[in-house]
Structure formats: C-alpha cells, structure tokens
Write a protein that holds these residues in place. Structure first.
Motif, PDB file in Angstrom:
ATOM      1  N   ASP A 295     -13.256 -38.200 -36.356  1.00 14.78           N
ATOM      2  CA  ASP A 295     -13.713 -37.438 -35.193  1.00 14.78           C
ATOM      3  C   ASP A 295     -13.450 -38.298 -33.958  1.00 14.78           C
ATOM      4  O   ASP A 295     -14.168 -39.266 -33.693  1.00 14.78           O
ATOM      5  CB  ASP A 295     -15.204 -37.128 -35.330  1.00 14.78           C
ATOM      6  CG  ASP A 295     -15.740 -36.292 -34.180  1.00 14.78           C
ATOM      7  OD1 ASP A 295     -14.947 -35.906 -33.303  1.00 14.78           O
ATOM      8  OD2 ASP A 295     -16.957 -36.040 -34.155  1.00 14.78           O
ATOM      9  N   TRP A 296     -12.402 -37.953 -33.210  1.00 16.94           N
ATOM     10  CA  TRP A 296     -12.021 -38.775 -32.066  1.00 16.94           C
ATOM     11  C   TRP A 296     -13.130 -38.786 -31.016  1.00 16.94           C
ATOM     12  O   TRP A 296     -13.808 -37.771 -30.791  1.00 16.94           O
ATOM     13  CB  TRP A 296     -10.720 -38.252 -31.448  1.00 16.94           C
ATOM     14  CG  TRP A 296      -9.493 -38.673 -32.195  1.00 16.94           C
ATOM     15  CD1 TRP A 296      -9.391 -38.961 -33.529  1.00 16.94           C
ATOM     16  CD2 TRP A 296      -8.176 -38.844 -31.653  1.00 16.94           C
ATOM     17  NE1 TRP A 296      -8.096 -39.290 -33.852  1.00 16.94           N
ATOM     18  CE2 TRP A 296      -7.334 -39.230 -32.719  1.00 16.94           C
ATOM     19  CE3 TRP A 296      -7.636 -38.685 -30.388  1.00 16.94           C
ATOM     20  CZ2 TRP A 296      -5.971 -39.471 -32.538  1.00 16.94           C
ATOM     21  CZ3 TRP A 296      -6.282 -38.924 -30.201  1.00 16.94           C
ATOM     22  CH2 TRP A 296      -5.458 -39.324 -31.265  1.00 16.94           C
ATOM     23  N   SER A 297     -13.301 -39.929 -30.367  1.00 18.24           N
ATOM     24  CA  SER A 297     -14.309 -40.071 -29.330  1.00 18.24           C
ATOM     25  C   SER A 297     -13.948 -39.232 -28.107  1.00 18.24           C
ATOM     26  O   SER A 297     -12.799 -38.784 -27.954  1.00 18.24           O
ATOM     27  CB  SER A 297     -14.425 -41.536 -28.913  1.00 18.24           C
ATOM     28  OG  SER A 297     -13.248 -41.956 -28.237  1.00 18.24           O
ATOM     29  N   THR A 298     -14.911 -39.056 -27.240  1.00 15.30           N
ATOM     30  CA  THR A 298     -14.662 -38.326 -25.993  1.00 15.30           C
ATOM     31  C   THR A 298     -13.557 -38.990 -25.192  1.00 15.30           C
ATOM     32  O   THR A 298     -12.681 -38.307 -24.630  1.00 15.30           O
ATOM     33  CB  THR A 298     -15.952 -38.275 -25.151  1.00 15.30           C
ATOM     34  OG1 THR A 298     -16.977 -37.623 -25.913  1.00 15.30           O
ATOM     35  CG2 THR A 298     -15.722 -37.522 -23.846  1.00 15.30           C
ATOM     36  N   GLU A 299     -13.549 -40.317 -25.164  1.00 13.83           N
ATOM     37  CA  GLU A 299     -12.521 -41.049 -24.412  1.00 13.83           C
ATOM     38  C   GLU A 299     -11.139 -40.855 -25.029  1.00 13.83           C
ATOM     39  O   GLU A 299     -10.151 -40.674 -24.311  1.00 13.83           O
ATOM     40  CB  GLU A 299     -12.868 -42.542 -24.375  1.00 13.83           C
ATOM     41  CG  GLU A 299     -14.133 -42.887 -23.595  1.00 13.83           C
ATOM     42  CD  GLU A 299     -15.407 -42.535 -24.340  1.00 13.83           C
ATOM     43  OE1 GLU A 299     -16.469 -42.425 -23.673  1.00 13.83           O
ATOM     44  OE2 GLU A 299     -15.356 -42.360 -25.581  1.00 13.83           O
ATOM     45  N   ASP A 300     -11.062 -40.887 -26.360  1.00 15.18           N
ATOM     46  CA  ASP A 300      -9.777 -40.713 -27.031  1.00 15.18           C
ATOM     47  C   ASP A 300      -9.255 -39.291 -26.871  1.00 15.18           C
ATOM     48  O   ASP A 300      -8.052 -39.069 -26.700  1.00 15.18           O
ATOM     49  CB  ASP A 300      -9.903 -41.059 -28.512  1.00 15.18           C
ATOM     50  CG  ASP A 300     -10.034 -42.558 -28.743  1.00 15.18           C
ATOM     51  OD1 ASP A 300      -9.723 -43.326 -27.808  1.00 15.18           O
ATOM     52  OD2 ASP A 300     -10.444 -42.963 -29.850  1.00 15.18           O
ATOM     53  N   ARG A 301     -10.154 -38.325 -26.915  1.00 13.59           N
ATOM     54  CA  ARG A 301      -9.741 -36.939 -26.687  1.00 13.59           C
ATOM     55  C   ARG A 301      -9.215 -36.769 -25.262  1.00 13.59           C
ATOM     56  O   ARG A 301      -8.250 -36.026 -25.032  1.00 13.59           O
ATOM     57  CB  ARG A 301     -10.916 -35.989 -26.936  1.00 13.59           C
ATOM     58  CG  ARG A 301     -11.281 -35.857 -28.401  1.00 13.59           C
ATOM     59  CD  ARG A 301     -12.613 -35.130 -28.593  1.00 13.59           C
ATOM     60  NE  ARG A 301     -12.972 -35.065 -29.997  1.00 13.59           N
ATOM     61  CZ  ARG A 301     -12.699 -34.048 -30.803  1.00 13.59           C
ATOM     62  NH1 ARG A 301     -12.081 -32.977 -30.318  1.00 13.59           N
ATOM     63  NH2 ARG A 301     -13.042 -34.067 -32.067  1.00 13.59           N
ATOM     64  N   ALA A 302      -9.840 -37.458 -24.311  1.00 13.38           N
ATOM     65  CA  ALA A 302      -9.380 -37.397 -22.927  1.00 13.38           C
ATOM     66  C   ALA A 302      -7.980 -37.999 -22.792  1.00 13.38           C
ATOM     67  O   ALA A 302      -7.165 -37.514 -22.006  1.00 13.38           O
ATOM     68  CB  ALA A 302     -10.356 -38.127 -22.013  1.00 13.38           C
ATOM     69  N   THR A 303      -7.706 -39.043 -23.577  1.00 17.37           N
ATOM     70  CA  THR A 303      -6.364 -39.647 -23.571  1.00 17.37           C
ATOM     71  C   THR A 303      -5.320 -38.640 -24.035  1.00 17.37           C
ATOM     72  O   THR A 303      -4.252 -38.505 -23.432  1.00 17.37           O
ATOM     73  CB  THR A 303      -6.334 -40.889 -24.484  1.00 17.37           C
ATOM     74  OG1 THR A 303      -7.225 -41.868 -23.970  1.00 17.37           O
ATOM     75  CG2 THR A 303      -4.934 -41.475 -24.569  1.00 17.37           C
ATOM     76  N   PHE A 304      -5.645 -37.922 -25.107  1.00 18.17           N
ATOM     77  CA  PHE A 304      -4.704 -36.907 -25.594  1.00 18.17           C
ATOM     78  C   PHE A 304      -4.548 -35.782 -24.577  1.00 18.17           C
ATOM     79  O   PHE A 304      -3.434 -35.337 -24.302  1.00 18.17           O
ATOM     80  CB  PHE A 304      -5.162 -36.324 -26.934  1.00 18.17           C
ATOM     81  CG  PHE A 304      -4.188 -35.310 -27.478  1.00 18.17           C
ATOM     82  CD1 PHE A 304      -3.102 -35.726 -28.229  1.00 18.17           C
ATOM     83  CD2 PHE A 304      -4.326 -33.957 -27.210  1.00 18.17           C
ATOM     84  CE1 PHE A 304      -2.168 -34.807 -28.702  1.00 18.17           C
ATOM     85  CE2 PHE A 304      -3.407 -33.029 -27.674  1.00 18.17           C
ATOM     86  CZ  PHE A 304      -2.317 -33.462 -28.431  1.00 18.17           C
ATOM     87  N   ARG A 305      -5.660 -35.328 -24.006  1.00 17.74           N
ATOM     88  CA  ARG A 305      -5.604 -34.232 -23.043  1.00 17.74           C
ATOM     89  C   ARG A 305      -4.774 -34.619 -21.819  1.00 17.74           C
ATOM     90  O   ARG A 305      -4.024 -33.799 -21.279  1.00 17.74           O
ATOM     91  CB  ARG A 305      -7.015 -33.806 -22.643  1.00 17.74           C
ATOM     92  CG  ARG A 305      -7.056 -32.588 -21.746  1.00 17.74           C
ATOM     93  CD  ARG A 305      -8.472 -32.066 -21.596  1.00 17.74           C
ATOM     94  NE  ARG A 305      -8.817 -31.145 -22.657  1.00 17.74           N
ATOM     95  CZ  ARG A 305      -9.960 -31.149 -23.333  1.00 17.74           C
ATOM     96  NH1 ARG A 305     -10.865 -32.061 -23.078  1.00 17.74           N
ATOM     97  NH2 ARG A 305     -10.196 -30.260 -24.276  1.00 17.74           N
ATOM     98  N   LYS A 306      -4.869 -35.867 -21.402  1.00 10.61           N
ATOM     99  CA  LYS A 306      -4.077 -36.349 -20.270  1.00 10.61           C
ATOM    100  C   LYS A 306      -2.588 -36.314 -20.605  1.00 10.61           C
ATOM    101  O   LYS A 306      -1.761 -35.894 -19.791  1.00 10.61           O
ATOM    102  CB  LYS A 306      -4.506 -37.771 -19.898  1.00 10.61           C
ATOM    103  CG  LYS A 306      -3.799 -38.339 -18.678  1.00 10.61           C
ATOM    104  CD  LYS A 306      -4.334 -39.723 -18.328  1.00 10.61           C
ATOM    105  CE  LYS A 306      -3.608 -40.293 -17.108  1.00 10.61           C
ATOM    106  NZ  LYS A 306      -4.113 -41.653 -16.762  1.00 10.61           N
TER     107      LYS A 306
END
Length: 338
Positions: free
Chosen positions: A292-303
């Motif tokens: 389960d990717w962290s909020t920060e890691d998900r933000a990296t992908f979304r960027k």
C-alpha cells in the motif's frame, strides 16, 4: 359515461397502444467481456433491467466476448451501423484522437470509481466527452468503472524506488511513458504472452486488472507481490451508441437506458470493492505481500502521470480540453494542488 365517450376513450387507448408498439426497438450491443465473467454477468443484468423497465419495448441483443468484430473495432462497427452500440472502452480509440485516453484510462488521476464518475456527471465531464464522441457519430451514454487496478510482481514494489529497471508487461500508450519516466522498463506485449514471459524471467511483473481478477486467472502462482489498494490505472468502460440510432429513440427509451447504465456503474464499483477486499484477505493468508503506497509515494506517481498528461494534451485540442477539465476537478477534490 356516455357510449360515445366510452368509444372515444377506447379508441384513444388503442391509438396509444399502437404508438407504443411502433416504438419497439432492438439494439445490437457488443462487449469484450464474456458472459461468465463478473463484468459479463453485470452486463447481462443491464440487459434485463432495460428490457424489464421498458416493458419489452426495448430488446437488446448482446454480443459477448467481441463475437462480431475485434474489441478495438467495436466503436467503428457501431458508428458504421454494423451494430448499434459499443460496450468496450474509450481507451481503445486513442489512435483516432489522443483525447480518448482521458475518457478511457486517466492514469494516476482519481482514487475511487465514485470520484471518477463524479467528474463525468457533476464535473462537466459528460458535456466535454460528448463533444469528442459526437465528432465520430457516436453518443456517450455512461461509464462503468470497476476500480483501481493492481500491479503484480515477482519482486517487491513497495514504492517508486522499486520501479527502477522493473521489467513488466504494459499496455501501449500513455502508461508506458509514465512508468519509463519513473525508471521502469515497460514492455508492450499481448496479455496471452504474460505467463510464459514471467516463467522465463523476461518480465518481473504485469499490469492486468484489479486484485480479484488478477487472483482469478492465477497470476499469484507466479508472483508474490502486488500493489493494493491500487493507484495507477482505473479504466472506464463505456456504453456508446450510434448517434442516429440514439436520437431515434424516444425520450422514455433513452431515459430507461441511462438509468440502467447508472445502476450498472454503481453495482460494478460496489461488487469489485467487496471482491478485491476478499481477495486481499485470501492472498495475505497465502503469503502474498500487498504493498500500500504511502501518500507521498502516490503523489510521486501522480506527478509523473500529470507530466505525461501535459504531453498528451498537446496532441489535440480535445485532449487539451479534457486534461484541463480533469485537473480542475481533481484540484476541487483536493487530489492535486491548484
């Protein structure tokens, strides 16, 4: 009541009945799902709902498993009158206009099916998407979104750092660009080749579907890692009909189909939310590690995804309009910064 009024009322009833009889219609629809799959069963329920609510005035002949034409050809078959409606997905039509990417699989956009459907119905999405469909003689009726897909891997994929040099099967299009920009090595191949490719080490993982579907086809016999809840891909299957056929239906018939489509959307999202949760429990018990990717890691992908959106936005005016619309709504939902 006088005899003349009784006769007049009877004549009026017969006229109404005759008009209703004249409005009966058969719609030929093709889906890429087979009737045994969960999504195929949900499509069968959609058919029953339409036929029941219309009192038989609308008959649907559903062609499953792309039995009339190839999946990617379904849209054209409907536009050209070979069938009446396409029940596959807009992402198959990016060759016509890159804008179809943003009605088919937005990639790294919304977190839930409900947010994505909200853009369509309350974020101005339907109007903007309709302009695109109408250009090709088609009418978008609605979406059914089964939820976030999971990545499956024989190696850990706990965050963006694990994507470096990760070799995985990817569908063609924008996804390959996003993952390549994050350091992965996406390989475009037909899914029928995946099992052999994983067994021989050509690839380490694959992008296929949601967790429950991944489990059902045996992917976890080869891999013991997956992302869950998913975050990278949430395809929208659509119902799109030949515009002349759609315009030829009565207001009542169109409303019945629209309402049945909204029920299909809700039931799809609800069913797969439950099925994926159940699959998660089973797989964890069997020793599969779910990341389960962290909020920060998900933000990296979304960027990274947004960077690809911007590139695709320049490919056509329609793509640009849709990207701007998604970004504005994602910001309104607090998923990206203004």
């Amino acid at each position: 009541m006088t005899l003349s009024r009784i006769l007049g009322s009877t004549a009026l009833a017969l006229l109404v009945a005759g008009a209703a009889q004249a409005q009966e219609v058969t719609l030929r629809i093709q889906t890429h799902y087979n009737p045994e799959q969960t999504s195929g069963q949900l499509a069968t329920q959609f058919v029953d709902d339409v036929e029941t609510m219309s009192g038989g005035a609308i008959d649907i002949e559903m062609f499953y498993a792309s039995s009339v034409v190839a999946t990617v050809e379904t849209f054209d078959a409907a536009a050209n009158g070979i069938i009446d409606c396409d029940m596959t997905g807009g992402a198959y039509q990016t060759g016509k206009n890159p804008a179809f990417q943003f009605v088919g699989d937005i990639m790294g956009g919304y977190d839930t099916p409900y947010q994505q459907l909200s853009w369509l119905y309350y974020g101005g999405g339907m109007e903007k998407a309709q302009n695109l469909y109408n250009e090709f003689g088609m009418q978008l009726i609605g979406w059914w979104v089964y939820g976030q897909e999971s990545l499956v891997s024989s190696t850990p994929i706990a965050g963006p750092e694990d994507l470096k040099d990760w070799k995985f099967r990817s569908p063609p299009g924008m996804e390959t660009e996003i993952f390549a920009n994050l350091g992965a090595s996406p390989i475009v191949m037909d899914f029928t080749e995946v099992f052999t490719a994983m067994e021989t080490g050509i690839i380490e993982g694959t992008d296929y579907s949601g967790l429950a579907n991944d489990e059902s086809i045996g992917l976890f016999d080869l891999a013991k890692h997956a992302t869950y809840p998913g975050f990278h891909s949430m395809p929208s299957d659509h119902l799109a009909c030949n515009k002349m056929v759609w315009d030829g239906l009565t207001d009542q018939q169109r409303r019945i189909i629209e309402v049945a489509m909204e029920k299909l959307a809700l039931r799809s999202a609800l069913y797969f939310e439950k099925a994926n949760a159940e699959a998660s429990a089973r797989l964890t018990e069997q020793g599969v590690t779910l990341h389960d990717w962290s909020t920060e890691d998900r933000a990296t992908f979304r960027k990274a995804a947004q960077a690809a959106w911007d590139v695709w936005a320049e490919k056509s005016p329609e793509a640009k309009e849709l990207v701007e619309s998604h970004k504005a709504y994602l910001a309104q939902l607090g998923l990206i910064a203004n």
